[in-house]
Design a protein around this motif. Structure first.
Motif, PDB file in Angstrom:
ATOM      1  N   THR A  28       0.848  -1.201   0.000  1.00  0.00           N
ATOM      2  CA  THR A  28       0.000   0.000   0.000  1.00  0.00           C
ATOM      3  C   THR A  28       0.879   1.244   0.000  1.00  0.00           C
ATOM      4  OG1 THR A  28      -1.810  -1.121   1.127  1.00  0.00           O
ATOM      5  CG2 THR A  28      -1.721   1.267   1.369  1.00  0.00           C
ATOM      6  N   SER A  30       2.111   5.131  -2.197  1.00  0.00           N
ATOM      7  CA  SER A  30       2.374   5.677  -3.529  1.00  0.00           C
ATOM      8  C   SER A  30       3.422   4.873  -4.291  1.00  0.00           C
ATOM      9  CB  SER A  30       2.802   7.139  -3.409  1.00  0.00           C
ATOM     10  OG  SER A  30       3.969   7.249  -2.612  1.00  0.00           O
ATOM     11  N   THR A  31       4.362   4.237  -3.587  1.00  0.00           N
ATOM     12  CA  THR A  31       5.380   3.439  -4.271  1.00  0.00           C
ATOM     13  C   THR A  31       4.784   2.090  -4.689  1.00  0.00           C
ATOM     14  OG1 THR A  31       6.924   4.465  -2.703  1.00  0.00           O
ATOM     15  CG2 THR A  31       7.815   2.786  -4.168  1.00  0.00           C
ATOM     16  N   ASP A  83       6.287  -4.076  -1.175  1.00  0.00           N
ATOM     17  CA  ASP A  83       5.619  -2.990  -0.449  1.00  0.00           C
ATOM     18  C   ASP A  83       6.597  -1.834  -0.253  1.00  0.00           C
ATOM     19  OD1 ASP A  83       3.736  -1.575   0.995  1.00  0.00           O
ATOM     20  OD2 ASP A  83       3.422  -3.128   2.509  1.00  0.00           O
ATOM     21  N   GLY A  84       6.065  -0.670  -0.002  1.00  0.00           N
ATOM     22  CA  GLY A  84       6.887   0.493   0.307  1.00  0.00           C
ATOM     23  C   GLY A  84       7.223   0.541   1.785  1.00  0.00           C
ATOM     24  N   ALA A  85       7.874   1.616   2.197  1.00  0.00           N
ATOM     25  CA  ALA A  85       8.191   1.823   3.610  1.00  0.00           C
ATOM     26  C   ALA A  85       8.343   3.318   3.858  1.00  0.00           C
ATOM     27  CB  ALA A  85       9.474   1.093   3.994  1.00  0.00           C
ATOM     28  N   ASP A  86       8.135   3.704   5.085  1.00  0.00           N
ATOM     29  CA  ASP A  86       8.365   5.108   5.451  1.00  0.00           C
ATOM     30  C   ASP A  86       9.823   5.340   5.792  1.00  0.00           C
ATOM     31  OD1 ASP A  86       5.580   6.003   5.254  1.00  0.00           O
ATOM     32  OD2 ASP A  86       5.292   4.503   6.811  1.00  0.00           O
ATOM     33  N   LYS A  96       6.745   1.386   9.001  1.00  0.00           N
ATOM     34  CA  LYS A  96       5.667   1.416   8.034  1.00  0.00           C
ATOM     35  C   LYS A  96       4.377   1.892   8.711  1.00  0.00           C
ATOM     36  CE  LYS A  96       4.905  -1.794   5.048  1.00  0.00           C
ATOM     37  NZ  LYS A  96       4.599  -0.735   4.064  1.00  0.00           N
ATOM     38  N   GLY A  97       3.419   2.235   7.861  1.00  0.00           N
ATOM     39  CA  GLY A  97       2.112   2.620   8.395  1.00  0.00           C
ATOM     40  C   GLY A  97       1.763   4.066   8.181  1.00  0.00           C
ATOM     41  N   GLY A  98       2.656   4.789   7.469  1.00  0.00           N
ATOM     42  CA  GLY A  98       2.325   6.175   7.160  1.00  0.00           C
ATOM     43  C   GLY A  98       1.000   6.278   6.408  1.00  0.00           C
ATOM     44  N   GLY A  99       0.710   5.239   5.628  1.00  0.00           N
ATOM     45  CA  GLY A  99      -0.550   5.207   4.883  1.00  0.00           C
ATOM     46  C   GLY A  99      -1.663   4.503   5.647  1.00  0.00           C
ATOM     47  N   GLY A 100      -1.372   4.086   6.882  1.00  0.00           N
ATOM     48  CA  GLY A 100      -2.406   3.528   7.744  1.00  0.00           C
ATOM     49  C   GLY A 100      -2.691   2.044   7.553  1.00  0.00           C
ATOM     50  N   ALA A 101      -1.900   1.366   6.714  1.00  0.00           N
ATOM     51  CA  ALA A 101      -2.230  -0.031   6.397  1.00  0.00           C
ATOM     52  C   ALA A 101      -1.331  -1.027   7.128  1.00  0.00           C
ATOM     53  CB  ALA A 101      -2.141  -0.243   4.891  1.00  0.00           C
ATOM     54  N   GLU A 105      -0.548  -4.981   6.278  1.00  0.00           N
ATOM     55  CA  GLU A 105       0.782  -5.084   5.657  1.00  0.00           C
ATOM     56  C   GLU A 105       1.666  -6.057   6.442  1.00  0.00           C
ATOM     57  OE1 GLU A 105       1.314  -0.698   3.586  1.00  0.00           O
ATOM     58  OE2 GLU A 105       1.845  -0.935   5.676  1.00  0.00           O
ATOM     59  N   LYS A 123      13.968   7.354   1.795  1.00  0.00           N
ATOM     60  CA  LYS A 123      13.468   6.472   2.860  1.00  0.00           C
ATOM     61  C   LYS A 123      14.596   5.770   3.635  1.00  0.00           C
ATOM     62  CE  LYS A 123       9.234   7.292   1.517  1.00  0.00           C
ATOM     63  NZ  LYS A 123       8.347   6.265   1.031  1.00  0.00           N
TER      64      LYS A 123
HETATM   65  O1  LIG Z   1       3.337   1.644   5.168  1.00  0.00           O
HETATM   66  C1  LIG Z   1       2.737   2.132   4.254  1.00  0.00           C
HETATM   67  C2  LIG Z   1       1.277   2.277   4.239  1.00  0.00           C
HETATM   68  O2  LIG Z   1       0.717   1.869   5.441  1.00  0.00           O
HETATM   69  C3  LIG Z   1       3.490   2.599   3.064  1.00  0.00           C
HETATM   70  O3  LIG Z   1       4.212   1.542   2.540  1.00  0.00           O
HETATM   71  C4  LIG Z   1       4.413   3.673   3.478  1.00  0.00           C
HETATM   72  O4  LIG Z   1       3.648   4.691   4.095  1.00  0.00           O
HETATM   73  C5  LIG Z   1       5.173   4.239   2.296  1.00  0.00           C
HETATM   74  O5  LIG Z   1       4.284   4.900   1.456  1.00  0.00           O
HETATM   75  P1  LIG Z   1       4.784   5.693   0.191  1.00  0.00           P
HETATM   76  O6  LIG Z   1       5.270   4.686  -0.779  1.00  0.00           O
HETATM   77  O7  LIG Z   1       3.558   6.434  -0.284  1.00  0.00           O
HETATM   78  O8  LIG Z   1       5.865   6.648   0.643  1.00  0.00           O
END
Ligand SMILES: O=C(CO)[C@H](O)[C@H](O)COP(=O)(O)O
Length: 232
Positions: A28, A30-31, A83-86, A96-101, A105, A123
């Motif tokens: 989840t 943008s990446t 998956d992406g990461a913060d 992780k979890g900036g997007g709330g998932a 995840e 990142k």
């Molecule tokens: O953990 C996440 C969502 O819960 C995302 O992977 C994380 O926030 C990175 O998001 P982005 O690719 O938009 O920077």
């Protein structure tokens, strides 16, 4: 190169790891969105895979892309999650979890033989913690849970402030699971294992955004090209 272009580069490299018949965890953010879009192109060109989405947003995107979806009940073991990461450090520890998932995840990552993180260079950090650590909590007993989380953070030798995440309409942000998120602004997390262990003891904490020992590799897109960590 723009941040979006870098994210797409990382996603494209991870796509090269996908083989026909694979069971994939779909991240989840943008990446991860770039990865799902690129995967969709491959699927429409005939690639046969099945995906388990880590959020309702990813489910909607993957469905629109024509990617066949399943649940972890149907496929409890996945081949690969992308998956992406913060934040990520060189030991492949993540925030992780900036997007709330973070909850879905983490469940999906833990069910996967491999978890590959895709990210742009912003990142990658020497020490986790500049990005606020998301802690998912049940709404019941919020104030008591918040105090217990503060104590757990102190026990783990960290300090900082906790904020209840709000949605754009200024009401508490609700995760796909119907929970709240407390964002812990800690600055530096010197002992991620100790913090993860302490948070796990707090009733009311559903999950936290420290992903330790879950990622098996990372693809980081920089202006000078792709950098990989771990097994990619
Ligand atoms: O953990 C996440 C969502 O819960 C995302 O992977 C994380 O926030 C990175 O998001 P982005 O690719 O938009 O920077």
């Amino acid at each position: 190169m723009s941040a979006e272009a870098l994210k797409r580069e990382a996603a494209a490299r991870a796509l090269a790891l996908v083989e026909p018949g694979m069971r994939l965890g779909l991240g989840t953010g943008s990446t991860a969105k770039h990865f799902v879009a690129l995967l969709g192109e491959k699927v429409r060109a005939g690639l046969d895979v099945v995906g388990v989405p880590t959020s309702e947003a990813t489910r909607a995107q993957a469905e629109a892309e024509g990617i066949r979806l399943a649940t972890l009940d149907e496929f409890p073991g996945l081949d690969l999650t992308v998956d992406g990461a913060d934040e990520l450090d060189d030991a492949l520890n993540l925030v992780k979890g900036g997007g709330g998932a973070l909850l879905r995840e983490k469940i999906v990552a833990a069910a996967s033989r491999r978890m590959i993180v895709i990210a742009d260079a912003s990142k990658r950090v020497p020490t986790l913690g500049a990005f606020p650590l998301p802690i998912e909590v049940v709404p019941f007993g919020l104030e008591a849970t918040r105090r217990a989380v503060e104590r757990a953070i102190a026990v783990a030798g960290a300090s900082g402030t906790l904020g209840l995440r709000n949605a754009t309409d200024n009401t508490p942000y609700l995760t796909d699971g119907g929970h709240f998120i407390l964002d812990a602004r800690l600055g530096r997390i010197e002992a991620p294992d100790a913090l993860a262990a302490a948070l796990a003891t707090v009733p009311g904490v559903v999950e936290h955004g420290l992903f330790l020992g879950l990622a098996t590799g990372a693809v980081i897109a920089t202006d000078d090209g792709l950098v990989t960590l771990g097994d990619v």
